[in-house]
Write an enzyme that holds these catalytic residues in place. Structure first.
Site: not given
Length: 470
Positions: A125, A148, A194
């Site tokens: 990303k 982010n 995660h």
């Protein structure tokens, strides 16, 4: 003095905004809300957050050393930083009291008046966000790039002339975002990551797919069904993939002589050898950027020029140097299995035609992943696996249980220094097939380093040191 005004004097009716977590995003929220005239309080589990000195003076309620439940229960709204789990006891109590909990990204999308390109995914990303931002800038568009990727989204609002916002969004940011309303949104890919935070793949998937709420158009990965949004089929959408594309879609066309092209439908846009970045994963990244740019209205010719000058990002399958005819690649940002699989497959396919193999450095904090998923690609492209870090023994056990080939040699090296000592021994052999050394740990770095970038910089230093010893 952490509390200037007693909390008992604060009431919900005062519109108190409580910022939970004082990292860069929390600081941006405190500054933004203060500028908007809100009463702002900040709480952080650290007793002395390093950014506390940068808070506006108007933030006169500061509860440090723990996330303050009492303070949260007096809030009109809570703005939570990405690093703070929603399962934190004080946050759970506030949500049970029906106090809204949102992120800085929510505040941004409510204030932003320009189109948003929203990008998430388990891997790549940052690369795709950077590419789309550069494509827009090269087309003469005043673009803001953040989220982010390092610049808090709210900081982009300081640019009064911004005409397009390109946001990289993590699952942590997205789990508290509602109706983002992006001009174009994408989930680039999905692989386990995660899970210690989201519980399972379903929770992770649900968080990622919040990016599609209110989207006006979408980009999907044909090879990954988990990237497809459950939204109305009449939304404009473009797909990307490794095979030849249908009309209006992006993909790869391979000529009989083996030359690979980025293509849109039947049109060959750019040969793969014109790209400075290598590997199939980077061809997918290029497609995603082109598709996002198309739906955002960027000119194709300008985007193709940008692609030809893009050198990649630091610590993301970054070419470091060649030492004694062996190439070294820093993919320290490869902190999950999916990212490492992409790196092995992408680089492995480059060296396999030359009868070359990879030496792979794996390890760190495993985050509950199942490393056996790496075995098919390791068996195909890797001859040596060097294991480092906290979970190295567990990782080796996973690889063995998944039937790692006997001719793939495993080494327990503990640290990067230990790995480089082993690299010297392995590559000194005339029988070595190693043509490239790849640091792609598939793990978090925090057992031994402050960040993945610190790990990558150490790797680069060790490569430079190795070059001087040769």
């Amino acid at each position: 003095m952490t509390t200037v005004i007693p909390k008992e004097l604060i009431h919900k009716g005062d519109g108190l905004q409580v910022v939970v977590g004082l990292g860069q995003s929390g600081l941006s929220v405190a500054r933004y809300l203060t500028e908007q005239g809100y009463r702002v309080a900040v709480t952080d589990k650290q007793s002395a957050p390093t950014l506390a000195a940068q808070l506006p003076a108007a933030v006169d309620i500061r509860q440090f050393g723990a996330i303050d439940t009492e303070l949260l229960l007096q809030a009109t709204r809570i703005i939570i930083s990405p690093g703070i789990p929603l399962t934190t006891e004080a946050v759970v109590a506030a949500r049970q009291a029906n106090i809204p909990v949102v992120s800085d990204v929510q505040l941004f999308c409510e204030a932003c008046e320009v189109p948003i390109v929203a990008i998430t995914g388990s891997n790549a990303k940052s690369t795709v966000t950077t590419l789309v931002g550069q494509m827009a800038a090269d087309a003469g568009i005043n673009v803001g790039v953040g989220g982010n990727i390092g610049v808090p989204a709210l900081n982009l609002l300081a640019n009064n002339d911004m005409a397009l916002a390109v946001l990289e969004l993590s699952s942590f940011q997205l789990e508290t975002v509602t109706n983002l309303g992006a001009q174009v949104a994408t989930v680039l890919n999905m692989s386990p990551d995660h899970l210690d935070r989201h519980g399972d793949m379903l929770g992770y998937h649900q968080a990622k797919h919040r990016i599609f709420q209110g989207a006006q158009s979408v980009v999907i990965n044909r090879e990954d069904a988990l990237t497809r949004p459950l939204v109305a089929d009449n939304l404009p959408r473009i797909s990307t993939g490794i095979h030849a594309p249908d009309k209006g879609q992006y993909g790869l066309i391979t000529d009989p002589d083996g030359q690979v092209y980025l293509a849109r439908g039947t049109e060959r846009l750019l040969s793969a050898d014109k790209l400075l970045v290598k590997g199939r994963h980077n061809l997918l990244n290029a497609q995603a950027a082109l598709a996002l740019g198309e739906l955002a209205g960027l000119p194709l010719e300008r985007m193709l020029m940008t692609l030809q000058h893009f050198t990649g990002l630091e610590h993301r399958c970054q070419y470091v140097a060649q030492v004694a005819d062996i190439d070294y690649f820093n993919d320290s940002k490869g902190t999950n299995i999916g990212s490492t699989m992409a790196a092995i497959e992408g680089l492995g396919a480059v060296y396999a035609p030359k009868d070359g193999k990879l030496l792979l450095i794996l390890g760190g904090q495993g985050k509950g992943q199942q490393f056996g998923e790496l075995v098919p690609l390791i068996n195909q492209y890797v001859s040596q696996v060097l294991l480092i870090g906290e979970d190295s023994t567990q990782i080796e056990a996973h690889l063995s249980a998944a039937q790692l080939d006997d001719d793939v040699v495993r080494h327990q090296c503990q640290t990067l220094e230990g790995a480089f000592a082993t690299i010297k021994d392995v590559t000194a052999s005339s029988l070595s097939q190693v043509k490239a050394v790849l640091l792609s740990p598939a793990c978090a770095s925090f057992d031994q380093y402050a960040s993945y970038s610190a790990r990558g910089e150490h790797f680069t230093q060790l490569v430079a040191q190795l070059a001087t010893d040769v």
